[in-house]
Design an enzyme around this catalytic site. Structure first.
Site, PDB file in Angstrom:
ATOM      1  N   LYS A 214       0.852  -1.191   0.000  1.00 35.12           N
ATOM      2  CA  LYS A 214       0.000   0.000   0.000  1.00 35.12           C
ATOM      3  C   LYS A 214       0.880   1.231   0.000  1.00 35.12           C
ATOM      4  CE  LYS A 214      -3.499   2.433   2.679  1.00 35.12           C
ATOM      5  NZ  LYS A 214      -4.418   2.396   3.823  1.00 35.12           N
TER       6      LYS A 214
ATOM      7  N   LYS B  96      -2.287  -1.592  -3.722  1.00 35.53           N
ATOM      8  CA  LYS B  96      -3.095  -0.374  -3.688  1.00 35.53           C
ATOM      9  C   LYS B  96      -2.220   0.853  -3.807  1.00 35.53           C
ATOM     10  CE  LYS B  96      -6.045   2.089  -0.486  1.00 35.53           C
ATOM     11  NZ  LYS B  96      -6.099   2.415   0.889  1.00 35.53           N
TER      12      LYS B  96
HETATM   13  C1  PBG Z   1      -7.401   3.301   5.743  1.00 38.16           C
HETATM   14  C2  PBG Z   1      -7.659   3.242   4.284  1.00 38.16           C
HETATM   15  C3  PBG Z   1      -7.488   4.246   3.324  1.00 38.16           C
HETATM   16  C4  PBG Z   1      -7.979   3.732   2.122  1.00 38.16           C
HETATM   17  C5  PBG Z   1      -8.405   2.446   2.384  1.00 38.16           C
HETATM   18  N1  PBG Z   1      -8.177   2.152   3.713  1.00 38.16           N
HETATM   19  C6  PBG Z   1      -7.011   5.635   3.454  1.00 38.16           C
HETATM   20  C7  PBG Z   1      -5.597   5.937   3.634  1.00 38.16           C
HETATM   21  O1  PBG Z   1      -4.739   5.072   3.740  1.00 38.16           O
HETATM   22  O2  PBG Z   1      -5.325   7.122   3.737  1.00 38.16           O
HETATM   23  C8  PBG Z   1      -8.047   4.475   0.824  1.00 38.16           C
HETATM   24  C9  PBG Z   1      -9.124   4.030  -0.086  1.00 38.16           C
HETATM   25  C10 PBG Z   1      -9.443   4.950  -1.213  1.00 38.16           C
HETATM   26  O3  PBG Z   1      -8.806   5.986  -1.446  1.00 38.16           O
HETATM   27  O4  PBG Z   1     -10.408   4.631  -1.912  1.00 38.16           O
HETATM   28  N2  PBG Z   1      -6.095   3.279   6.125  1.00 38.16           N
END
Ligand code: PBG
Length: 324
Positions: free
Chosen positions: A195, A248
């Protein structure tokens, strides 16, 4: 290949031949819809920065879950937005927390839907970070306990799968151990393994009210510049017990999705994040491109790169289009 003997256009002449040689197909079976849940009753609040996306109260999310099942989609992933936030993210593992209530309500009325929950603290902390903070630092090891308790409470509420998204080191092992110790050894973990820090999460942070109040997430989320490190992240989660590895964002990480498919045998998920979704909708609203086709093409590319499943806010609209 030598022209004029080889003519690739021979297999493009008619739709029937194109169908026969098509290498990648999108199916309803591949899609997971993210849903935002808020406290209250009778609420379906549009998210301004995400056209077509709403935040549902628990009673309304049950109706939405029924619609999703009727459309033929296999699963949803839930994000909770609590009314109150504090430094330790108390709402994340509260027995009557927003996600816990939503899971119970959905599973009692729409039992066949696969309900995945996002396990993280950022929606619940007043500082907006994904873990506990110590001064300006996001603490790793003390956060693991909060995440484990959160995971156990989601499991107790009836979640079918857990998706830790915090990017602390060692969280998959900690959560796996906690689940096993509480009789949830059969519950799968889909880890947000690779991520990245990404500008494409912008609209999500509006929807989830989870923007960090100081600093940024660079000390725990991955640098988008690093491809080999993404493999190390994924391998670490796999060794700690992850059942599904997620990459992601998706469209800016097609190389990483392809690496994951090449290196690991477990199912690979990819998250088409809020910014990816909203860019296409915004351009479509301006009449600059055909939104439905652009969405389809993006998700097809994510699957072609190697994803077995795609988390996407477009899952319902795509399901309708695929049926038609
Ligand atoms: C929580 C999380 C996030 C997203 C999914 N889980 C936000 C982040 O990491 O700031 C982002 C999902 C999206 O942008 O659609 N940590």
């Amino acid at each position: 290949m030598s022209f004029p003997r080889d003519r690739l256009r021979r297999l493009r002449g008619t739709e029937t031949v194109r169908r026969l040689v098509r290498e990648t197909r999108l199916s309803l079976d591949d899609l997971i819809l993210p849903l935002f849940v808020v406290e209250g009753h009778g609420l379906k609040e549009p998210v301004t920065s995400m056209p077509g996306v709403q935040r549902f109260s628990v009673d309304q999310v049950v109706d939405e879950a029924k619609r999703i099942v009727d459309l033929g989609l296999p699963g949803v992933i839930l994000f909770g937005i609590p009314d109150e936030k504090d430094a330790r993210g108390s709402g994340a593992d509260a027995a009557n927390g927003i996600v816990q209530k939503a899971v119970e309500a959905i599973k009692s009325q729409v039992s066949e839907l696969c309900v995945i929950t996002d396990v993280c603290l950022c929606e619940y902390t007043d500082h907006g970070h994904c873990g506990l903070v110590d001064g300006e630092e996001v603490a790793n090891d003390s956060t693991l306990e909060r995440l484990t308790l959160t995971a156990i409470s989601h499991a107790s509420a009836g979640a079918d799968m857990l998706a830790p998204s915090d990017m602390m080191d060692g969280r998959v092992a900690a959560i796996r151990r906690g689940l096993d110790d509480h009789g949830f050894e059969s519950l799968p973990i889909m880890s947000y393994a690779a991520k990245q820090v990404s500008a494409f999460y912008g609209p999500f942070r509006d929807a989830a009210e989870s923007a960090p109040q100081f600093g940024d997430r660079r000390s725990y989320q991955m640098d988008p510049a690093n491809r080999r490190e993404a493999l190390r992240e994924m391998r670490a989660d796999l060794e700690e017990g992850a059942d599904i590895l997620m990459v992601k964002p998706a469209l800016s990480c097609l190389d990483i999705i392809a690496d994951a498919r090449d290196q690991f045998e477990v199912p690979i998920a990819a998250y088409q994040v809020s910014g990816e979704y909203s860019m296409i909708h915004a351009a479509a609203q301006n009449g600059w491109l055909d939104g439905e086709r652009a969405m389809y093409e993006s998700i097809l590319a994510i699957k072609r790169a190697g994803a077995d499943m795609v988390l996407t806010y477009a899952a319902a609209e795509l399901a309708i289009a695929l049926k038609g």
